[in-house]
Design an enzyme around this catalytic site. Structure first.
Site, PDB file in Angstrom:
ATOM      1  N   SER A  47       0.766  -1.150   0.005  1.00 46.16           N
ATOM      2  CA  SER A  47      -0.024  -0.086  -0.031  1.00 46.16           C
ATOM      3  C   SER A  47       0.819   1.386   0.068  1.00 46.16           C
ATOM      4  O   SER A  47       1.828   1.170   0.776  1.00 46.16           O
ATOM      5  CB  SER A  47      -0.867   0.247   1.209  1.00 46.16           C
ATOM      6  OG  SER A  47      -1.569   1.094   1.361  1.00 46.16           O
ATOM      7  N   SER A  72      -0.498   4.120   0.654  1.00 48.29           N
ATOM      8  CA  SER A  72      -1.366   5.326   1.568  1.00 48.29           C
ATOM      9  C   SER A  72      -0.579   5.755   2.412  1.00 48.29           C
ATOM     10  O   SER A  72      -0.831   6.919   2.571  1.00 48.29           O
ATOM     11  CB  SER A  72      -2.674   4.548   2.025  1.00 48.29           C
ATOM     12  OG  SER A  72      -3.622   4.065   0.838  1.00 48.29           O
ATOM     13  N   LYS A 112     -13.339  -4.076   1.440  1.00 47.13           N
ATOM     14  CA  LYS A 112     -14.303  -3.352   1.182  1.00 47.13           C
ATOM     15  C   LYS A 112     -15.756  -3.505   1.734  1.00 47.13           C
ATOM     16  O   LYS A 112     -16.616  -2.714   1.943  1.00 47.13           O
ATOM     17  CB  LYS A 112     -14.255  -2.567  -0.127  1.00 47.13           C
ATOM     18  CG  LYS A 112     -12.849  -1.742  -0.505  1.00 47.13           C
ATOM     19  CD  LYS A 112     -12.672  -1.433  -1.788  1.00 47.13           C
ATOM     20  CE  LYS A 112     -11.391  -0.812  -2.078  1.00 47.13           C
ATOM     21  NZ  LYS A 112     -11.451   0.149  -3.172  1.00 47.13           N
ATOM     22  N   ALA A 138     -17.619  -4.881 -14.941  1.00 43.17           N
ATOM     23  CA  ALA A 138     -18.664  -4.645 -14.202  1.00 43.17           C
ATOM     24  C   ALA A 138     -18.764  -5.154 -12.967  1.00 43.17           C
ATOM     25  O   ALA A 138     -19.410  -5.660 -12.384  1.00 43.17           O
ATOM     26  CB  ALA A 138     -19.999  -5.319 -15.125  1.00 43.17           C
ATOM     27  N   ALA A 174     -15.090  -2.077  -9.229  1.00 44.21           N
ATOM     28  CA  ALA A 174     -14.481  -0.788  -9.724  1.00 44.21           C
ATOM     29  C   ALA A 174     -15.282  -0.082 -10.505  1.00 44.21           C
ATOM     30  O   ALA A 174     -15.400   1.187 -10.397  1.00 44.21           O
ATOM     31  CB  ALA A 174     -13.170  -1.098 -10.430  1.00 44.21           C
ATOM     32  N   ASN A 227     -18.768  -6.101 -20.878  1.00 43.76           N
ATOM     33  CA  ASN A 227     -18.336  -7.102 -19.807  1.00 43.76           C
ATOM     34  C   ASN A 227     -18.607  -8.472 -20.484  1.00 43.76           C
ATOM     35  O   ASN A 227     -19.497  -8.685 -21.268  1.00 43.76           O
ATOM     36  CB  ASN A 227     -19.194  -6.934 -18.457  1.00 43.76           C
ATOM     37  CG  ASN A 227     -18.319  -7.631 -17.291  1.00 43.76           C
ATOM     38  OD1 ASN A 227     -17.250  -7.562 -17.243  1.00 43.76           O
ATOM     39  ND2 ASN A 227     -19.022  -8.488 -16.521  1.00 43.76           N
ATOM     40  N   ARG A 228     -17.487  -9.432 -20.069  1.00 44.01           N
ATOM     41  CA  ARG A 228     -17.739 -10.818 -20.716  1.00 44.01           C
ATOM     42  C   ARG A 228     -18.700 -11.269 -20.193  1.00 44.01           C
ATOM     43  O   ARG A 228     -19.844 -12.085 -20.891  1.00 44.01           O
ATOM     44  CB  ARG A 228     -16.541 -11.502 -20.110  1.00 44.01           C
ATOM     45  CG  ARG A 228     -15.255 -11.224 -20.590  1.00 44.01           C
ATOM     46  CD  ARG A 228     -14.288 -12.060 -19.991  1.00 44.01           C
ATOM     47  NE  ARG A 228     -14.144 -12.134 -18.614  1.00 44.01           N
ATOM     48  CZ  ARG A 228     -13.036 -12.730 -17.767  1.00 44.01           C
ATOM     49  NH1 ARG A 228     -12.226 -13.228 -18.326  1.00 44.01           N
ATOM     50  NH2 ARG A 228     -13.165 -12.890 -16.425  1.00 44.01           N
ATOM     51  N   ALA A 230     -24.610  -9.856 -18.348  1.00 43.77           N
ATOM     52  CA  ALA A 230     -25.891  -9.742 -17.076  1.00 43.77           C
ATOM     53  C   ALA A 230     -25.120  -8.987 -15.874  1.00 43.77           C
ATOM     54  O   ALA A 230     -26.164  -7.978 -15.704  1.00 43.77           O
ATOM     55  CB  ALA A 230     -26.232 -11.189 -16.476  1.00 43.77           C
ATOM     56  N   TYR A 238      -2.696   0.700 -11.318  1.00 44.34           N
ATOM     57  CA  TYR A 238      -1.253   1.892 -11.421  1.00 44.34           C
ATOM     58  C   TYR A 238      -0.256   1.033 -11.041  1.00 44.34           C
ATOM     59  O   TYR A 238      -0.160   0.097 -10.718  1.00 44.34           O
ATOM     60  CB  TYR A 238      -1.720   2.749 -10.385  1.00 44.34           C
ATOM     61  CG  TYR A 238      -1.579   2.424  -8.930  1.00 44.34           C
ATOM     62  CD1 TYR A 238      -2.683   1.988  -8.144  1.00 44.34           C
ATOM     63  CD2 TYR A 238      -0.215   2.502  -8.273  1.00 44.34           C
ATOM     64  CE1 TYR A 238      -2.609   1.577  -6.922  1.00 44.34           C
ATOM     65  CE2 TYR A 238      -0.176   2.078  -6.773  1.00 44.34           C
ATOM     66  CZ  TYR A 238      -1.259   1.742  -6.307  1.00 44.34           C
ATOM     67  OH  TYR A 238      -1.071   1.288  -4.982  1.00 44.34           O
TER      68      TYR A 238
HETATM   69  P1  ATR Z   1     -12.919  -5.386  -9.061  1.00 42.77           P
HETATM   70  O1  ATR Z   1     -13.652  -5.319  -7.487  1.00 42.77           O
HETATM   71  O2  ATR Z   1     -11.522  -5.171  -8.881  1.00 42.77           O
HETATM   72  O3  ATR Z   1     -13.899  -4.626 -10.125  1.00 42.77           O
HETATM   73  P2  ATR Z   1     -14.327  -7.757  -9.640  1.00 42.77           P
HETATM   74  O4  ATR Z   1     -15.438  -7.440  -8.859  1.00 42.77           O
HETATM   75  O5  ATR Z   1     -13.694  -9.321  -9.491  1.00 42.77           O
HETATM   76  O6  ATR Z   1     -13.149  -6.884  -9.198  1.00 42.77           O
HETATM   77  O7  ATR Z   1     -14.386  -7.674 -10.979  1.00 42.77           O
HETATM   78  C1  ATR Z   1     -13.414  -7.844 -12.145  1.00 42.77           C
HETATM   79  C2  ATR Z   1     -14.161  -7.506 -13.312  1.00 42.77           C
HETATM   80  O8  ATR Z   1     -12.886  -7.620 -14.478  1.00 42.77           O
HETATM   81  C3  ATR Z   1     -15.309  -8.313 -13.873  1.00 42.77           C
HETATM   82  O9  ATR Z   1     -16.015  -7.456 -14.954  1.00 42.77           O
HETATM   83  C4  ATR Z   1     -14.604  -9.224 -14.752  1.00 42.77           C
HETATM   84  O10 ATR Z   1     -15.359  -9.494 -15.881  1.00 42.77           O
HETATM   85  P3  ATR Z   1     -16.503 -10.904 -15.697  1.00 42.77           P
HETATM   86  O11 ATR Z   1     -17.739 -10.211 -14.856  1.00 42.77           O
HETATM   87  O12 ATR Z   1     -16.865 -11.360 -16.937  1.00 42.77           O
HETATM   88  O13 ATR Z   1     -15.802 -12.137 -14.965  1.00 42.77           O
HETATM   89  C5  ATR Z   1     -13.321  -8.616 -15.497  1.00 42.77           C
HETATM   90  N1  ATR Z   1     -12.192  -9.326 -16.237  1.00 42.77           N
HETATM   91  C6  ATR Z   1     -11.212 -10.000 -15.413  1.00 42.77           C
HETATM   92  N2  ATR Z   1     -10.442 -10.327 -16.084  1.00 42.77           N
HETATM   93  C7  ATR Z   1     -10.841 -10.163 -17.493  1.00 42.77           C
HETATM   94  C8  ATR Z   1     -10.357 -10.520 -18.660  1.00 42.77           C
HETATM   95  N3  ATR Z   1      -9.200 -11.152 -18.953  1.00 42.77           N
HETATM   96  N4  ATR Z   1     -10.875 -10.002 -19.997  1.00 42.77           N
HETATM   97  C9  ATR Z   1     -12.243  -9.384 -19.614  1.00 42.77           C
HETATM   98  N5  ATR Z   1     -12.812  -9.053 -18.441  1.00 42.77           N
HETATM   99  C10 ATR Z   1     -12.112  -9.223 -17.262  1.00 42.77           C
END
Ligand code: ATR
Length: 275
Positions: free
Chosen positions: A15, A17, A66, A128, A131, A151-152, A155, A219
Site C-alpha cells: 500500500s 497510502s 471493502k 462490471a 471498480a 463485460n464478458r 448480465a 497503477y
Molecule cells: P473489482 O472489484 O476489481 O472490479 P471484480 O468485482 O472481481 O473486481 O471484477 C472484475 C472485472 O474484471 C469483471 O468485470 C470481470 O469480468 P467478468 O464479470 O466477465 O468475470 C473483468 N475481467 C477480469 N479478467 C478479465 C479479462 N481477462 N478480460 C475481460 N474482463 C475481465
C-alpha cells in the site's frame, strides 16, 4: 495530540497510502500518524475494534475488506451505498461513518489532472465489477453523452446499467464485447482486473476515437496490454490509476481533517512512466 489513521487490508505491504497521507500531513501541517494494518481474513471487525479502542480516528480500506467495511459501518454515505463498498471510515464515539471516494477520485483525476472533460463525451467502461460500480455514479454526474458498460458476463453489465440509468437521462447501455463492432469512444476506462493477470479484455482498436483518453485503473504496471492496444490504435493520451489513487486519498484526508491537500507532488513522486 497526534491523531492516528491507517489503511487496513490483506496483504497490505504494497500500500502507498501511508506515503501519500504522510506527505499530505506535512504540506497541510496536520498532526497525524498513518500506518498499515494487516488484518487476518475473517477478523476485520476485531482488528478495526482494536484500532478504534487504541484511539484510531479513521481508516482507509483496501482489498479484500471493502464489503466487510460496508457491513461494519453504522452510517453509509450515498457514495458507499451506491458503490456497495466502503474505502474510507471515520470513527466518532460509537459511530462509524463510511464513504467510497474511488469514483470521485477517478473523475477528479480525469477532469482536473488530465484536463479531459467528461461532459458530452462518449464513455466506454470495460468490466462490471466493484471498480466499475464505484466509478459509475460520479461519472454520470458529469453528464456524458453516452456510457457503455461492456463485460464478458453481460448480465453484470446490465445490472449496473439499470442502476446507473436511474440517476441520469442519457443512455447507459450494457454490451457484450462482440456488440461493440466499430463503435468509437472519447474515453475508454479499463476497470477490469485483467491487467493484474497481464491479460487483455477482448477489445479491438476500433473502440478508440481520435483524441481518445485511454485510462487504466490499475497503477504502477507500466504499459499494460490494454494501454498497448490503445497505443496501437494511435492513442497518445494514456493514463494509469496513480492520479485516481492520490485523488481518492485527498478526498479522505479532506473529510477527516477539513483541509484538502494538493496532489501534484504525490502524483509526481508515484508516477511510473508508461513505456
Ligand atoms: P473489482 O472489484 O476489481 O472490479 P471484480 O468485482 O472481481 O473486481 O471484477 C472484475 C472485472 O474484471 C469483471 O468485470 C470481470 O469480468 P467478468 O464479470 O466477465 O468475470 C473483468 N475481467 C477480469 N479478467 C478479465 C479479462 N481477462 N478480460 C475481460 N474482463 C475481465
Amino acid at each position: 495530540m497526534t491523531d492516528r489513521y491507517a489503511v487496513i487490508g490483506n496483504p497490505i505491504e504494497q500500500s502507498k497510502s501511508p506515503l501519500i497521507h504522510t506527505a499530505f500531513a506535512q504540506v497541510t501541517g496536520q498532526d497525524i500518524v498513518y500506518s498499515k494494518v494487516l488484518s487476518p481474513l475473517g477478523d476485520f471487525a476485531l482488528t478495526v475494534d482494536s484500532f478504534r479502542a487504541a484511539g484510531g480516528r479513521g481508516m482507509n480500506v483496501t482489498a479484500p475488506f471493502k464489503l466487510d467495511a460496508f457491513a461494519y459501518a453504522t452510517d453509509l454515505a450515498p457514495s458507499a451505498q451506491l458503490a456497495g463498498a466502503v474505502n474510507a471510515m471515520k470513527f466518532e464515539g460509537d459511530r462509524v461513518y463510511a464513504e467510497n471516494f474511488d469514483g470521485v477520485g477517478w473523475v477528479r483525476d480525469v477532469v482536473h489532472n488530465l484536463s479531459s472533460p467528461l461532459k458530452g463525451r462518449r464513455i466506454l467502461i470495460l468490466g462490471a465489477g466493484g471498480a466499475t460500480r464505484g466509478a459509475l455514479l460520479p461519472l454520470v454526474d458529469q453528464e456524458p453523452a453516452l456510457v457503455v458498460i461492456v463485460n464478458r458476463t453481460v448480465a453484470k453489465a446490465q445490472a449496473l446499467s439499470v442502476l446507473a440509468q436511474q440517476h441520469c437521462r442519457f443512455p447507459v447501455q450494457a454490451m457484450d464485447y462482440s456488440d461493440l463492432q466499430d463503435l468509437a469512444f472519447d474515453v475508454v476506462l479499463n476497470a477490469t482486473s485483467a491487467s493484474f493477470a497481464s491479460e487483455l479484455p477482448p477489445l479491438t482498436t476500433a473502440a478508440f476515437a481520435p483524441g481518445c483518453l485511454a485510462y487504466e485503473m490499475a497503477y504502477g504496471k507500466g504499459l499494460t496490454p490494454f494501454l498497448k492496444l490503445a497505443q496501437q490504435a494511435g492513442v497518445t493520451h494514456l493514463a494509469d490509476g496513480v492520479g485516481m489513487l492520490a485523488e481518492q486519498a485527498a478526498e479522505a484526508f479532506a473529510w477527516w481533517r477539513g483541509v484538502r491537500p494538493d496532489t501534484a507532488a504525490v502524483i509526481a513522486q508515484l508516477t511510473i512512466p508508461l513505456v
